[in-house]
Design a protein around this motif. Structure first.
Motif, PDB file in Angstrom:
ATOM      1  N   LYS A  24       0.852  -1.189   0.000  1.00  5.39           N
ATOM      2  CA  LYS A  24       0.000   0.000   0.000  1.00  5.39           C
ATOM      3  C   LYS A  24       0.889   1.241   0.000  1.00  5.39           C
ATOM      4  N   VAL A  25       0.347   2.323  -0.541  1.00  3.06           N
ATOM      5  CA  VAL A  25       0.981   3.634  -0.451  1.00  3.06           C
ATOM      6  C   VAL A  25      -0.029   4.549   0.227  1.00  3.06           C
ATOM      7  N   VAL A  26       0.437   5.348   1.171  1.00  5.09           N
ATOM      8  CA  VAL A  26      -0.431   6.252   1.919  1.00  5.09           C
ATOM      9  C   VAL A  26      -0.084   7.686   1.532  1.00  5.09           C
ATOM     10  N   PHE A  27      -1.095   8.425   1.087  1.00  2.00           N
ATOM     11  CA  PHE A  27      -0.945   9.839   0.730  1.00  2.00           C
ATOM     12  C   PHE A  27      -1.738  10.682   1.720  1.00  2.00           C
ATOM     13  N   LYS A  28      -1.189  11.833   2.082  1.00  2.00           N
ATOM     14  CA  LYS A  28      -1.836  12.722   3.054  1.00  2.00           C
ATOM     15  C   LYS A  28      -1.692  14.167   2.610  1.00  2.00           C
ATOM     16  N   VAL A  29      -2.795  14.927   2.727  1.00  2.00           N
ATOM     17  CA  VAL A  29      -2.783  16.359   2.433  1.00  2.00           C
ATOM     18  C   VAL A  29      -2.256  17.101   3.658  1.00  2.00           C
ATOM     19  N   ASN A  30      -1.384  18.044   3.410  1.00  2.15           N
ATOM     20  CA  ASN A  30      -0.899  18.943   4.459  1.00  2.15           C
ATOM     21  C   ASN A  30      -1.407  20.334   4.104  1.00  2.15           C
ATOM     22  N   ALA A  31      -2.358  20.834   4.873  1.00  2.00           N
ATOM     23  CA  ALA A  31      -2.970  22.128   4.550  1.00  2.00           C
ATOM     24  C   ALA A  31      -2.806  23.088   5.710  1.00  2.00           C
ATOM     25  N   SER A  32      -2.822  24.364   5.392  1.00  2.00           N
ATOM     26  CA  SER A  32      -2.669  25.398   6.417  1.00  2.00           C
ATOM     27  C   SER A  32      -3.970  25.701   7.141  1.00  2.00           C
ATOM     28  N   LYS A  33      -5.091  25.165   6.626  1.00  2.00           N
ATOM     29  CA  LYS A  33      -6.391  25.335   7.275  1.00  2.00           C
ATOM     30  C   LYS A  33      -7.042  23.968   7.427  1.00  2.00           C
ATOM     31  N   GLU A  34      -8.063  23.883   8.267  1.00  2.00           N
ATOM     32  CA  GLU A  34      -8.783  22.626   8.455  1.00  2.00           C
ATOM     33  C   GLU A  34      -9.537  22.259   7.183  1.00  2.00           C
ATOM     34  N   VAL A  35      -9.438  20.998   6.793  1.00  2.00           N
ATOM     35  CA  VAL A  35      -9.977  20.523   5.526  1.00  2.00           C
ATOM     36  C   VAL A  35     -11.272  19.750   5.739  1.00  2.00           C
ATOM     37  N   ALA A  36     -12.275  20.041   4.892  1.00  2.00           N
ATOM     38  CA  ALA A  36     -13.541  19.312   4.934  1.00  2.00           C
ATOM     39  C   ALA A  36     -13.545  18.160   3.940  1.00  2.00           C
ATOM     40  N   ARG A  37     -13.040  18.407   2.722  1.00  2.00           N
ATOM     41  CA  ARG A  37     -13.083  17.384   1.668  1.00  2.00           C
ATOM     42  C   ARG A  37     -12.006  17.679   0.631  1.00  2.00           C
ATOM     43  N   VAL A  38     -11.526  16.616  -0.010  1.00  2.00           N
ATOM     44  CA  VAL A  38     -10.455  16.735  -0.993  1.00  2.00           C
ATOM     45  C   VAL A  38     -10.863  15.999  -2.266  1.00  2.00           C
ATOM     46  N   GLU A  39     -10.554  16.568  -3.422  1.00  2.00           N
ATOM     47  CA  GLU A  39     -10.707  15.865  -4.699  1.00  2.00           C
ATOM     48  C   GLU A  39      -9.317  15.484  -5.172  1.00  2.00           C
ATOM     49  N   TRP A  40      -9.080  14.169  -5.237  1.00  2.00           N
ATOM     50  CA  TRP A  40      -7.791  13.615  -5.621  1.00  2.00           C
ATOM     51  C   TRP A  40      -7.791  13.205  -7.094  1.00  2.00           C
ATOM     52  N   LYS A  41      -6.598  13.201  -7.700  1.00  2.00           N
ATOM     53  CA  LYS A  41      -6.373  12.607  -9.020  1.00  2.00           C
ATOM     54  C   LYS A  41      -5.152  11.710  -8.899  1.00  2.00           C
ATOM     55  N   PHE A  42      -5.288  10.477  -9.399  1.00  3.34           N
ATOM     56  CA  PHE A  42      -4.209   9.497  -9.317  1.00  3.34           C
ATOM     57  C   PHE A  42      -3.781   9.085 -10.713  1.00  3.34           C
ATOM     58  N   SER A  43      -2.499   8.782 -10.847  1.00  6.66           N
ATOM     59  CA  SER A  43      -1.988   8.242 -12.105  1.00  6.66           C
ATOM     60  C   SER A  43      -0.867   7.257 -11.791  1.00  6.66           C
ATOM     61  N   GLY A  44      -0.622   6.354 -12.722  1.00  3.67           N
ATOM     62  CA  GLY A  44       0.429   5.373 -12.522  1.00  3.67           C
ATOM     63  C   GLY A  44      -0.124   3.987 -12.321  1.00  3.67           C
ATOM     64  N   MET A  45       0.626   3.145 -11.600  1.00  6.80           N
ATOM     65  CA  MET A  45       0.261   1.745 -11.384  1.00  6.80           C
ATOM     66  C   MET A  45      -0.339   1.567  -9.996  1.00  6.80           C
ATOM     67  N   TYR A  46      -1.638   1.310  -9.931  1.00  6.16           N
ATOM     68  CA  TYR A  46      -2.323   1.087  -8.658  1.00  6.16           C
ATOM     69  C   TYR A  46      -3.640   0.384  -8.951  1.00  6.16           C
ATOM     70  N   GLN A  47      -4.270  -0.095  -7.901  1.00  8.51           N
ATOM     71  CA  GLN A  47      -5.563  -0.749  -8.060  1.00  8.51           C
ATOM     72  C   GLN A  47      -6.650   0.309  -7.870  1.00  8.51           C
ATOM     73  N   SER A  48      -7.397   0.600  -8.924  1.00  5.94           N
ATOM     74  CA  SER A  48      -8.320   1.738  -8.941  1.00  5.94           C
ATOM     75  C   SER A  48      -9.439   1.641  -7.912  1.00  5.94           C
ATOM     76  N   ALA A  49      -9.810   0.446  -7.488  1.00  7.77           N
ATOM     77  CA  ALA A  49     -10.896   0.327  -6.508  1.00  7.77           C
ATOM     78  C   ALA A  49     -10.544   1.002  -5.186  1.00  7.77           C
ATOM     79  N   SER A  50      -9.276   1.027  -4.832  1.00  6.60           N
ATOM     80  CA  SER A  50      -8.891   1.607  -3.541  1.00  6.60           C
ATOM     81  C   SER A  50      -8.940   3.130  -3.536  1.00  6.60           C
ATOM     82  N   VAL A  51      -8.999   3.782  -4.682  1.00  8.73           N
ATOM     83  CA  VAL A  51      -9.029   5.239  -4.731  1.00  8.73           C
ATOM     84  C   VAL A  51     -10.370   5.781  -5.215  1.00  8.73           C
TER      85      VAL A  51
END
Length: 133
Positions: free
Chosen positions: A53-80
């Motif tokens: 597994k690879v774990v990605f985390k947003v580091n923001a200067s304000k409190e976050v409610a929701r994030v829209e991610w975009k992924f590319s490369g080799m991974y199993q799409s169901a997990s994202v």
């Protein structure tokens, strides 16, 4: 004396800021203790039955409610597919691989939002039967 106090406040302010603010960090999950690194991470495992597994985390200067991610490369799409949180755990294949995760839009708890392009790259290497591929 006022100059000394002002200088000390400046130094404390420099060291107390979040150096990861407004970025994406990641780590490649291994059998050892893993640490987030900003913008790029690398890891591998030799244990043949390990589920990578690879774990990605947003580091923001304000409190976050929701994030829209975009992924590319080799991974199993169901997990994202439904990842809208500040942390995404991505299933990857048990081979060498490379992937990128980018935050496209970020929605803050103060009801503001931003179009951003914060990304992190992950490289991972796993083995079959204890031998590097």
């Amino acid at each position: 004396m006022k100059k000394l106090i002002a200088l000390m406040a400046l130094v404390v302010g420099l060291f107390s800021t979040n150096t990861f603010a407004n970025s994406v960090s990641c780590y490649v999950d291994t059998m050892k203790y893993d640490n987030y690194t900003q913008n790029r991470c690398f890891g591998g495992e030799t244990y043949p039955n390990f589920s990578p597994k690879v774990v990605f985390k947003v580091n923001a200067s304000k409190e976050v409610a929701r994030v829209e991610w975009k992924f590319s490369g080799m991974y199993q799409s169901a997990s994202v597919a439904n990842c809208t949180g500040t942390t995404c755990i991505v299933d990857v294949y048990q081979t060498e691989g490379y992937m990128t995760a980018c935050v496209d839009k970020i929605y803050y708890k103060d009801y503001t939002w931003a179009d951003v392009n914060w990304c992190a790259d992950a490289e991972y290497m796993y083995t079959r039967n204890g031998m590097w591929n």
